[in-house]
Scaffold this motif. Structure first.
Motif, PDB file in Angstrom:
ATOM      1  N   TYR A  29      34.096 -17.320 -33.891  1.00 46.65           N
ATOM      2  CA  TYR A  29      35.357 -18.054 -33.988  1.00 46.65           C
ATOM      3  C   TYR A  29      36.443 -17.540 -33.049  1.00 46.65           C
ATOM      4  CZ  TYR A  29      32.929 -19.146 -38.343  1.00 46.65           C
ATOM      5  OH  TYR A  29      31.976 -19.509 -39.267  1.00 46.65           O
ATOM      6  N   GLY A  30      36.109 -16.711 -32.085  1.00 43.08           N
ATOM      7  CA  GLY A  30      37.136 -16.168 -31.197  1.00 43.08           C
ATOM      8  C   GLY A  30      38.118 -15.316 -31.969  1.00 43.08           C
ATOM      9  N   LEU A  31      39.405 -15.538 -31.758  1.00 40.95           N
ATOM     10  CA  LEU A  31      40.429 -14.783 -32.476  1.00 40.95           C
ATOM     11  C   LEU A  31      40.624 -15.343 -33.878  1.00 40.95           C
ATOM     12  CD1 LEU A  31      43.281 -14.248 -29.833  1.00 40.95           C
ATOM     13  CD2 LEU A  31      41.429 -12.683 -30.459  1.00 40.95           C
ATOM     14  N   VAL A  32      40.655 -14.440 -34.847  1.00 36.31           N
ATOM     15  CA  VAL A  32      40.896 -14.817 -36.244  1.00 36.31           C
ATOM     16  C   VAL A  32      41.941 -13.853 -36.805  1.00 36.31           C
ATOM     17  CG1 VAL A  32      39.920 -14.965 -38.563  1.00 36.31           C
ATOM     18  CG2 VAL A  32      38.566 -15.723 -36.590  1.00 36.31           C
ATOM     19  N   ARG A  33      42.995 -14.401 -37.395  1.00 35.96           N
ATOM     20  CA  ARG A  33      44.014 -13.582 -38.056  1.00 35.96           C
ATOM     21  C   ARG A  33      43.795 -13.644 -39.564  1.00 35.96           C
ATOM     22  NH1 ARG A  33      46.322 -15.966 -33.672  1.00 35.96           N
ATOM     23  NH2 ARG A  33      47.502 -14.615 -32.251  1.00 35.96           N
ATOM     24  N   ALA A  34      43.830 -12.487 -40.188  1.00 37.14           N
ATOM     25  CA  ALA A  34      43.540 -12.446 -41.630  1.00 37.14           C
ATOM     26  C   ALA A  34      44.372 -11.364 -42.305  1.00 37.14           C
ATOM     27  CB  ALA A  34      42.051 -12.192 -41.869  1.00 37.14           C
ATOM     28  N   PHE A  35      44.790 -11.637 -43.537  1.00 36.78           N
ATOM     29  CA  PHE A  35      45.547 -10.669 -44.325  1.00 36.78           C
ATOM     30  C   PHE A  35      44.584  -9.755 -45.091  1.00 36.78           C
ATOM     31  CE2 PHE A  35      48.724 -14.015 -43.808  1.00 36.78           C
ATOM     32  CZ  PHE A  35      49.853 -13.261 -43.493  1.00 36.78           C
ATOM     33  N   VAL A  36      44.950  -8.477 -45.138  1.00 35.97           N
ATOM     34  CA  VAL A  36      44.226  -7.506 -45.962  1.00 35.97           C
ATOM     35  C   VAL A  36      45.197  -7.056 -47.045  1.00 35.97           C
ATOM     36  CG1 VAL A  36      42.878  -5.391 -45.996  1.00 35.97           C
ATOM     37  CG2 VAL A  36      42.998  -6.750 -43.889  1.00 35.97           C
ATOM     38  N   GLU A 103      40.773 -17.323 -27.125  1.00 37.53           N
ATOM     39  CA  GLU A 103      41.385 -18.419 -27.861  1.00 37.53           C
ATOM     40  C   GLU A 103      40.975 -18.372 -29.325  1.00 37.53           C
ATOM     41  OE1 GLU A 103      40.816 -22.242 -26.143  1.00 37.53           O
ATOM     42  OE2 GLU A 103      41.148 -21.554 -24.099  1.00 37.53           O
ATOM     43  N   GLU A 104      41.802 -18.937 -30.174  1.00 37.39           N
ATOM     44  CA  GLU A 104      41.476 -19.028 -31.593  1.00 37.39           C
ATOM     45  C   GLU A 104      40.485 -20.159 -31.832  1.00 37.39           C
ATOM     46  OE1 GLU A 104      44.644 -18.755 -34.481  1.00 37.39           O
ATOM     47  OE2 GLU A 104      46.036 -18.038 -32.951  1.00 37.39           O
ATOM     48  N   GLU A 105      39.571 -19.899 -32.757  1.00 34.42           N
ATOM     49  CA  GLU A 105      38.600 -20.895 -33.218  1.00 34.42           C
ATOM     50  C   GLU A 105      37.737 -21.444 -32.092  1.00 34.42           C
ATOM     51  OE1 GLU A 105      40.158 -23.762 -35.931  1.00 34.42           O
ATOM     52  OE2 GLU A 105      41.356 -22.296 -37.019  1.00 34.42           O
ATOM     53  N   GLN A 106      37.493 -20.617 -31.066  1.00 30.53           N
ATOM     54  CA  GLN A 106      36.552 -20.939 -30.001  1.00 30.53           C
ATOM     55  C   GLN A 106      35.561 -19.783 -29.897  1.00 30.53           C
ATOM     56  OE1 GLN A 106      36.355 -23.791 -28.191  1.00 30.53           O
ATOM     57  NE2 GLN A 106      38.066 -24.621 -29.367  1.00 30.53           N
ATOM     58  N   ARG A 139      35.848  -9.008 -15.886  1.00 33.61           N
ATOM     59  CA  ARG A 139      34.984  -9.844 -16.718  1.00 33.61           C
ATOM     60  C   ARG A 139      35.785 -10.626 -17.753  1.00 33.61           C
ATOM     61  NH1 ARG A 139      29.504 -10.807 -16.136  1.00 33.61           N
ATOM     62  NH2 ARG A 139      28.849 -12.138 -17.861  1.00 33.61           N
ATOM     63  N   LEU A 140      36.772  -9.999 -18.375  1.00 32.31           N
ATOM     64  CA  LEU A 140      37.583 -10.741 -19.344  1.00 32.31           C
ATOM     65  C   LEU A 140      38.381 -11.841 -18.658  1.00 32.31           C
ATOM     66  CD1 LEU A 140      38.938  -8.176 -21.970  1.00 32.31           C
ATOM     67  CD2 LEU A 140      36.787  -9.452 -21.928  1.00 32.31           C
ATOM     68  N   LEU A 141      38.887 -11.570 -17.461  1.00 33.34           N
ATOM     69  CA  LEU A 141      39.574 -12.618 -16.714  1.00 33.34           C
ATOM     70  C   LEU A 141      38.628 -13.777 -16.429  1.00 33.34           C
ATOM     71  CD1 LEU A 141      41.685 -10.552 -14.169  1.00 33.34           C
ATOM     72  CD2 LEU A 141      42.605 -12.168 -15.827  1.00 33.34           C
ATOM     73  N   SER A 142      37.402 -13.473 -16.034  1.00 37.81           N
ATOM     74  CA  SER A 142      36.422 -14.525 -15.748  1.00 37.81           C
ATOM     75  C   SER A 142      36.120 -15.343 -16.991  1.00 37.81           C
ATOM     76  CB  SER A 142      35.136 -13.909 -15.188  1.00 37.81           C
ATOM     77  OG  SER A 142      35.380 -13.241 -13.964  1.00 37.81           O
ATOM     78  N   LEU A 143      35.948 -14.674 -18.121  1.00 35.01           N
ATOM     79  CA  LEU A 143      35.672 -15.380 -19.377  1.00 35.01           C
ATOM     80  C   LEU A 143      36.875 -16.185 -19.841  1.00 35.01           C
ATOM     81  CD1 LEU A 143      33.736 -12.568 -21.268  1.00 35.01           C
ATOM     82  CD2 LEU A 143      32.776 -14.659 -20.282  1.00 35.01           C
ATOM     83  N   GLY A 144      38.074 -15.725 -19.467  1.00 30.81           N
ATOM     84  CA  GLY A 144      39.289 -16.427 -19.856  1.00 30.81           C
ATOM     85  C   GLY A 144      39.677 -17.548 -18.911  1.00 30.81           C
ATOM     86  N   GLY A 145      38.839 -17.835 -17.925  1.00 26.15           N
ATOM     87  CA  GLY A 145      39.097 -18.958 -17.013  1.00 26.15           C
ATOM     88  C   GLY A 145      39.735 -18.571 -15.696  1.00 26.15           C
TER      89      GLY A 145
END
Length: 244
Positions: A29-36, A103-106, A139-145
């Motif tokens: 799911y890419g980025l996920v924000r969650a409360f603990v 990205e979130e949810e990707q 590599r992160l730049l490449s993956l980020g477009g």
């Protein structure tokens, strides 16, 4: 609804007196924000599995407005990062890059793989941190477009020459016969390393070697190119450079 996924904690924020908001980098799911809930309490069973850089199996409940961590079982907590301030600072910088570029949810399986491998190397390898950092940046730049145009000279389409130029503003390369003002001159093996980082499979991107001078040049190019694309201050990068 409950969701299960493996995730790496790349950001944490205290909420109120005892809760924590974590940002997970997940393959599914890419980025996920969650409360603990109650994460700051001494005996909370989720404390270690939801701490920064913990890679865990998460069970997440999705409410109307946000996720909450129901359960988390640690897989790897990368505790050894805390033994070296420079390597810890590099890890924090890599985490911020993932936060900025994912990205979130990707789905982001490759980005997660790069981050996990970089943390393993920071903990267990004698590899030069500049090599790890440059590989993560490109590599992160490449993956980020933001993959640079590195297949051939942007002017004449020559694949390579003994001397090449990397244009960090336009994100392309030039051969020795087509120099461009402002582009950084570099030997062809530095361009070969950049191609390798951007194009090989994720688990192999750290498997190359350069001389100290060329590694310093690669580090200069990758950081300058990244900043030209992110176009914002990165506090973790400034901290990392400040303690070298």
């Amino acid at each position: 609804m409950t969701t299960t996924t493996k995730g790496l904690v790349i950001r944490e924020q205290t909420i109120g007196e005892s809760d924590r908001l974590v940002t997970l980098l997940t393959a599914d799911y890419g980025l996920v924000r969650a409360f603990v809930r109650g994460a700051k309490q001494m005996k909370n069973r989720l404390a270690s599995s939801t701490s920064l850089f913990a890679f865990s199996d998460f069970s997440l409940y999705r409410g109307r407005d946000a996720f909450t961590v129901d359960n988390a079982v640690p897989i790897e907590v990368f505790f050894d990062l805390r033994k070296d301030i420079v390597r810890l600072a590099a890890a924090q910088y890599f985490a911020q890059l993932a936060y900025e570029l994912c990205e979130e949810e990707q789905p982001a399986p490759e980005m997660l793989s790069v981050l996990l491998n970089s943390l393993h190397l920071l903990c267990n390898s004698s590899k030069d941190i500049r090599l790890i950092k440059s590989a993560v940046e490109f590599r992160l730049l490449s993956l980020g477009g933001y993959m640079p145009n590195i297949l051939a000279c942007a002017n004449c389409s020559v694949y390579e020459s003994d001397l090449m130029y990397f244009d960090t503003l336009d994100g392309c390369i030039y051969c020795e016969n087509c120099p461009k003002a402002g582009a950084i001159p570099c030997p062809k093996n530095v361009i070969t390393a950049i191609r390798f980082i951007c194009l090989t499979e994720p688990k192999k991107i750290f498997s190359f070697a350069l001389s100290q001078d060329n590694l310093a040049l690669l580090s200069q190019i990758s950081e300058k190119y990244l900043l030209s694309r992110i176009q914002k201050k990165l506090p973790t990068l400034e901290f990392y450079k400040g303690i070298l």
